[in-house]
Motif scaffolding. Structure first.
Motif, mmCIF file in Angstrom:
data_model
loop_
_atom_site.group_PDB
_atom_site.id
_atom_site.type_symbol
_atom_site.label_atom_id
_atom_site.label_comp_id
_atom_site.label_asym_id
_atom_site.label_seq_id
_atom_site.Cartn_x
_atom_site.Cartn_y
_atom_site.Cartn_z
ATOM 1 N N LEU A 156 0.972 -1.076 0.065
ATOM 2 C CA LEU A 156 0.204 0.025 -0.013
ATOM 3 C C LEU A 156 0.876 1.138 -0.006
ATOM 4 O O LEU A 156 1.917 1.448 0.839
ATOM 5 N N GLN A 157 0.564 1.949 -1.052
ATOM 6 C CA GLN A 157 1.482 3.297 -1.362
ATOM 7 C C GLN A 157 0.395 4.415 -1.068
ATOM 8 O O GLN A 157 -0.693 4.502 -1.434
ATOM 9 N N PHE A 158 1.151 5.670 -0.917
ATOM 10 C CA PHE A 158 0.481 7.070 -0.656
ATOM 11 C C PHE A 158 0.784 8.011 -1.726
ATOM 12 O O PHE A 158 2.012 8.080 -2.096
ATOM 13 N N GLU A 159 0.122 8.857 -2.389
ATOM 14 C CA GLU A 159 0.222 10.024 -3.212
ATOM 15 C C GLU A 159 -0.649 11.152 -2.643
ATOM 16 O O GLU A 159 -1.979 10.879 -2.364
ATOM 17 N N GLY A 160 0.104 12.261 -2.550
ATOM 18 C CA GLY A 160 -0.588 13.536 -2.183
ATOM 19 C C GLY A 160 -0.243 14.639 -3.034
ATOM 20 O O GLY A 160 0.773 14.852 -3.447
ATOM 21 N N SER A 161 -1.233 15.407 -3.106
ATOM 22 C CA SER A 161 -0.809 16.795 -3.897
ATOM 23 C C SER A 161 -1.803 17.764 -3.039
ATOM 24 O O SER A 161 -2.893 17.578 -2.573
ATOM 25 N N VAL A 162 -1.033 18.967 -3.019
ATOM 26 C CA VAL A 162 -1.665 20.190 -2.666
ATOM 27 C C VAL A 162 -1.465 21.513 -3.843
ATOM 28 O O VAL A 162 -0.263 21.289 -4.026
ATOM 29 N N ALA A 163 -2.379 21.957 -4.228
ATOM 30 C CA ALA A 163 -2.265 23.033 -5.218
ATOM 31 C C ALA A 163 -3.015 24.447 -4.787
ATOM 32 O O ALA A 163 -3.922 24.381 -4.052
ATOM 33 N N TYR A 164 -2.472 25.281 -5.333
ATOM 34 C CA TYR A 164 -2.914 26.857 -4.996
ATOM 35 C C TYR A 164 -3.401 27.464 -6.397
ATOM 36 O O TYR A 164 -2.394 27.647 -7.183
ATOM 37 N N GLN A 165 -4.502 27.957 -6.383
ATOM 38 C CA GLN A 165 -4.730 28.592 -7.726
ATOM 39 C C GLN A 165 -4.787 30.168 -7.743
ATOM 40 O O GLN A 165 -5.096 30.653 -6.927
ATOM 41 N N LEU A 166 -3.471 30.385 -8.480
ATOM 42 C CA LEU A 166 -3.090 31.849 -8.523
ATOM 43 C C LEU A 166 -4.060 32.851 -8.996
ATOM 44 O O LEU A 166 -4.431 33.738 -9.050
ATOM 45 N N SER A 167 -4.585 32.135 -10.193
ATOM 46 C CA SER A 167 -5.780 33.146 -11.105
ATOM 47 C C SER A 167 -6.511 31.704 -11.725
ATOM 48 O O SER A 167 -6.420 30.569 -11.577
ATOM 49 N N ARG A 168 -7.445 32.214 -12.536
ATOM 50 C CA ARG A 168 -8.239 31.233 -13.312
ATOM 51 C C ARG A 168 -7.365 30.080 -14.148
ATOM 52 O O ARG A 168 -7.624 29.097 -14.566
ATOM 53 N N ARG A 169 -6.214 30.903 -14.737
ATOM 54 C CA ARG A 169 -5.545 30.171 -15.670
ATOM 55 C C ARG A 169 -4.201 29.531 -14.949
ATOM 56 O O ARG A 169 -3.373 28.450 -15.660
#
Length: 296
Positions: free
Chosen positions: A219-232
């Protein structure tokens, strides 16, 4: 033919039949309209599924909503000190519920190939056939604390069976199983994803699956965190744990820092700094990730 492939192609045939049964005007509409918000369909992972660069997400490929059929294609390059990695492929999203994808991976060993006795510029190849099903929630809308949840299957076939078995792999083909949860908190412009993956893969399958001493699913883990600077524009980070099966070489976890930009509604470019650790006894494999995705 393996059972995972039978199921994959069976799903593809059912999807094609469903689309063919629609009136011509309906088919045109489903294939042309794209109603998702920019970047909310994700980009393309190294396995060809929708998500981040390293991590699979619960998102469904293409820009279509539950009213139609979406399509995406990608090409990705990773430039490392001792290796070069490239993939390309296609994905289809059916009514924002089912995703079917295929990716071809090519891993160029360059001078390392000669040092390991494989030959100068020896390239490992792998085909990845994948399917994903959204089972609950919505990544953008609905209850704020209910993420979009999807289950997935990725069947991988090495094109170098004799070589991967010679380095200690038990099998040259294998199947991963994933469970992903993804949520975009629009009011805060933050996306969070977590994925659990059951796998036997060595270096995601490029060096085969399992070994004589370690042939159980891990069993392995994948994680992501993202911040939207603008619509693009989006920036973020990912982390992916990996099993360490082969006795001849240590296998490290992977991570990256990425930025994605929607050049148009249909074209997204992703660039990242990525650290892949040790690969086949060569340490400090840190470099650049660049990917382009076209989606409709």
């Amino acid at each position: 033919m393996d059972q995972p492939l039978i199921r994959f192609f069976g799903s593809l045939c059912l999807a094609a039949a469903a689309c063919a049964a629609l009136p011509a005007t309906a088919q045109d509409a489903t294939l042309v309209d794209g109603g998702k918000l920019l970047l909310t369909n994700g980009v393309t992972t190294i396995e060809g599924t929708s998500g981040g660069g390293l991590a699979t997400w619960a998102t469904i490929a293409g820009r279509e909503t539950d009213a139609g059929i979406g399509v995406s294609g990608h090409v990705t390059f990773v430039e490392l000190p001792d290796y070069g990695w490239q993939s390309h492929g296609l994905a289809v999203g059916l009514f924002d519920r089912v995703e079917l994808s295929y990716a071809r991976q090519n891993f160029d060993t360059r001078d390392v190939g000669a040092a390991l006795g494989l030959g100068q510029g020896f390239t490992f190849n792998q085909d990845v056939f994948a399917a994903k099903l959204r089972i609950a929630g919505d990544a953008v809308y609905g209850a704020p604390m209910l993420p979009q949840i999807a289950v997935g299957i990725e069947h991988k076939r090495s094109g170098d069976a004799a070589v991967v078995k010679a380095v200690g792999a038990r099998e040259s083909k294998g199947t991963d199983f994933t469970l992903s949860a993804t949520k975009l908190f629009l009011s805060h412009s933050i996306l969070v994803n977590t994925t659990a993956r059951l796998t036997k893969a060595n270096q995601t399958g490029l060096l085969g699956f399992g070994s004589a001493g370690a042939d159980d699913y891990r069993l392995q883990f994948e994680g992501s965190v993202a911040y939207q600077l603008s619509r693009r524009a989006v920036i973020g980070a990912e982390y992916r744990t990996k099993p360490d099966n082969l006795a001849i070489a240590r296998e490290d976890d992977w991570w990256d820092l990425f930025a994605a930009y929607a050049v148009t509604r249909n074209l997204t470019v992703t660039a990242a700094y990525t650290d892949l650790g040790s690969i086949a006894t060569f340490d400090k494999q840190r470099g650049a990730f660049l990917s382009a995705q076209v989606a409709f």
